[in-house]
Every structure is written in C-alpha cells, then in structure tokens.
Design a protein around this motif. Sequence first.
Motif, short mmCIF file in Angstrom:
data_model
loop_
_atom_site.label_atom_id
_atom_site.label_comp_id
_atom_site.label_asym_id
_atom_site.label_seq_id
_atom_site.Cartn_x
_atom_site.Cartn_y
_atom_site.Cartn_z
N THR A 133 -79.65 13.36 -66.96
CA THR A 133 -78.36 12.94 -66.40
C THR A 133 -77.38 14.10 -66.44
N ALA A 134 -76.27 13.94 -65.73
CA ALA A 134 -75.23 14.97 -65.71
C ALA A 134 -74.67 15.23 -67.10
N GLY A 135 -74.53 14.16 -67.90
CA GLY A 135 -73.99 14.32 -69.25
C GLY A 135 -74.84 15.22 -70.12
N ARG A 136 -76.17 15.15 -69.94
CA ARG A 136 -77.07 15.99 -70.74
C ARG A 136 -77.01 17.46 -70.29
N LEU A 137 -76.64 17.68 -69.02
CA LEU A 137 -76.66 19.04 -68.48
C LEU A 137 -75.32 19.76 -68.57
N MET A 138 -74.24 19.01 -68.74
CA MET A 138 -72.92 19.61 -68.54
C MET A 138 -72.56 20.65 -69.61
N VAL A 139 -71.73 21.58 -69.17
CA VAL A 139 -71.17 22.62 -70.03
C VAL A 139 -69.73 22.23 -70.34
N ARG A 140 -69.37 22.32 -71.60
CA ARG A 140 -68.02 21.89 -72.00
C ARG A 140 -66.98 23.02 -71.94
N GLN A 141 -67.45 24.25 -71.77
CA GLN A 141 -66.51 25.37 -71.66
C GLN A 141 -66.18 25.59 -70.18
N TYR A 142 -64.95 25.31 -69.81
CA TYR A 142 -64.50 25.51 -68.45
C TYR A 142 -63.00 25.78 -68.50
N VAL A 143 -62.44 26.23 -67.42
CA VAL A 143 -61.01 26.61 -67.39
C VAL A 143 -60.18 25.42 -66.92
N ARG A 144 -59.27 24.97 -67.81
CA ARG A 144 -58.33 23.90 -67.48
C ARG A 144 -56.94 24.49 -67.33
#
Length: 456
Positions: A133-144
């Motif tokens: 699923t997307a949740g298993r693949l996602m990266v939490r470091q991104y620019v906010r």
Amino acid sequence: MENRTEALLAELRGALQQPNGALQQLLEAYAPQDLAEALSLMDSPAEQAHALMQMDEAVASEILEYLEPSLVDEIFEHIPLDKAARLLQLIPADDAAQILDELDEAKAEALLGQMAPPEAREVRELLEYPENTAGRLMVRQYVRVRPDWTVEMTLDYLRQVGSEIETIYYLYVVDARQRLIGVCSLRDVVVSDPSKRIEQIMETDIIVVKPETDQEEVANLLSKYDLLAVPVVDELGRMLGIVTVDDVVDILVSESTEDVLKLGGVEATEEPYFRQTSWQLVQKRVRWLILLFLAERLTGTVLRHYDEELQQMSALAWFIPLLIGTGGNAGAQTTTTITRALALGEVRFSHVLRVIGREFATGTMLGLLIGIVGVINAFIWTPQKEFSTRIELALTVGLSQMLIIVMATTVGAMLPLLAKRLNIDPAVMSAPFITTIVDASGLLLYFTLARLIVFN
C-alpha cells in the motif's frame, strides 16, 4: 552489461583481498547501483556479508538499498545484529520497512530494538500499514511550506533543510492543521518573482492517495499524470508522506513480473531464480500443472466419445494438434491483450459487450484467413483419399479452424473481464487456462462438423 558487471565483481573481489585502500578507491569509482548488482552475483550470502562488513557503513547502507529485500534477509544471517541495525537506520525508512518485512517477526523486532529510537519509530509506523500500500511505501521527509511565505523566504528555508530531505521534487503547502492545500514544483519556485507569495503560484488541484491505496494504483497515477511524487493524506486531508517515482519504478517491475508469471501458470515470487531450490520451483508450478492436467481430461473424454469416427477416418486425427494449437494461441493472444488493457485502465467491466463484439469481429477475420489456409493444407495433405472425401475433410478442417478461433478470441476476452468483476486477478486467467478450455470445446466442435460434413 552482464560482462561489465562480472568484471566489476572480479575487481571487487580483488580489492577485498588488498589491505592498501584499494577497496575504498573502488567504492568511490562506482555507483552504489553497480556495486549492488555485482555483489548480488557473489556465490553466497556469507561472501556478500563479508564484503559489506569491509566497507564503510555509509557506503554499505547505500548498496543495501539496491539489493532485493529477500537477499538482504539472507545476508543479515551472517552480520552481527548491532551492525545490521546500524546499516538499516542509515537507509530511508520505507526501504528499511521492506527489508524488515522479509524477516521473521522475532528477528525484525530484535533489529528494531537495536536501531536508534527515532528511526525505529518511523519504520514501525510504516510497518503498521498493510503490505503493498501507499502507507508502506511513503517517505516522511518532504518539504512543507506555508501559503503566506514569499518565494524568497521559501528558498532560504530550502537551503536550511535541503540536506535533510532525500528528494525535493515538489513543495507541499499546508495550513496550520497540516492539511494539504496546495503544491508547487521546485522549478516554479526557482523561476518565480522572489516577492510573490506561495499561495499565488501553488496548484490547488492536487492528486493525492490514502495510505491504504494499493501500490499498483499509486504507480498508475504517477504514470498517468507524469508526476515525480504523490502526497499521501489521511481522511482529514493531513499530509502523512509522499511516494516517489523511484519507488514506483520498483513497483511496476514487481507487478509486471508477477503478471508474467501468472500468465504462465506460475505462482509469483520475489526470490531471484538462483536463490530458489528445485523443490521451491516445484511448489510454485505443481498446483497449476495438476489443475490443468485434470482439466485436460475433458479433451480425452471428447476423443473417446468420437472414437468410432476416428477409426472410420484416421485422417481426422492428423489435424487435431493443428486445430487446438491454433485455437489455444488465438485465445492466449486475446487473454493477454485484455489483461494488459485492464491493468492500464483502458478497459472496464462496463465495456464487456463492446470488447466481446470487437474480439468477435477480430476473431472472425482471423478465422477466415487461417481457415482458408486450413482448407488448402487439409486438401494437400490427404492425396490418398477420394476427391470428394478430400473436399469434405478440407471443408471440415477449414470451417472448424475458423469457428475455433472465433470462439477462442471471444472466450479469451470474457475471462479476464469476468475475473475482474469477481475481484480475481485477471492474470490468473492465464494462457494455459484458456488453452485448456479451447482444447476440449474445439475438439467437440471439430467432430460435430465432421459428423455433419464427412459422415452425413
């Protein structure tokens, strides 16, 4: 390419034997992707583990990212627990989660216990989401960023945090509650007037996915809209992370491999071919072979039913392999085409009548062309028969060939659509399955026409 990788493997093995810094020079000269490919060709996980342990941990962790998770599982059997944990915490959390998912629960928990608390917590959170699923693949470091920031303020912020972010394709605009309200590409920010506010250049029509979204759907969205990353949001629209295009490439390769195996009647696996024992290969193939073997009994039943006709004219048997082979191939072509169209979203179950009509027309034209060849072939290959018998037999073969192809293409179109409707993977309706159906029904059609034309 293969020779280049083998040459690099020889260099790597040579450098490992030299204590004068040759290994470090080699690691600096090649990309981690190339080193991972060479490492995967080594004879055993023990040798691979030894090589990784001789490298600097930062380099070893980069190589680890490009190895199959199942292979990393075997390598970790030969690396001390604390060393393996340090390597894991140096790679992105989504990659670490994929590796830990391959391990047994006890070993995965032990490794998490050895990792630094922040990295371990991030990996645990990803592992809570369902597999694939997307949740298993996602990266939490991104620019906010905030909508009221100017472009100049945003660029200053990027300079501060850029080294901590793995990939910066887009800047995600969030409100005070962390809800996603817009997105900007890095290019738009760089080329815009420094005094402009982010809310003036951001896009508000955003493609998003939920953490439970299937990974194949995520891949299709990125491909369809030419995105480099897609944001993952919760039910309130709050940003949870992003899925990047590099992960999607891996998904597409994995899903395509799985579909190809299923089309061949083989259970899908992520294990490399040479990592599987002969018994494992047997287990992945035997179920389908038994099922198809039992299904082929229908063919034998049809032949026994028309034994009298075969005894009266043995020439009928000469064309059986030709007829069922052509029908099976035509059905397999259609099944593969429709399965692919379903995967790309080009065809849906609501199009069933349109698809059947289209394939019926295609099958009719193919059948006429191949049927003409069948008539000529049957007439030429039965010179010892009387002229009238040769004509009757040729007509039987040609007409049978045409009708079998029409039937095969029509049924081959229906099976994947029906499977999709029943929430079964359309790839399961594989070429061997359609071939088995066409074998029995094609023979039944052939002998029925023989009775009407030859034995009337």
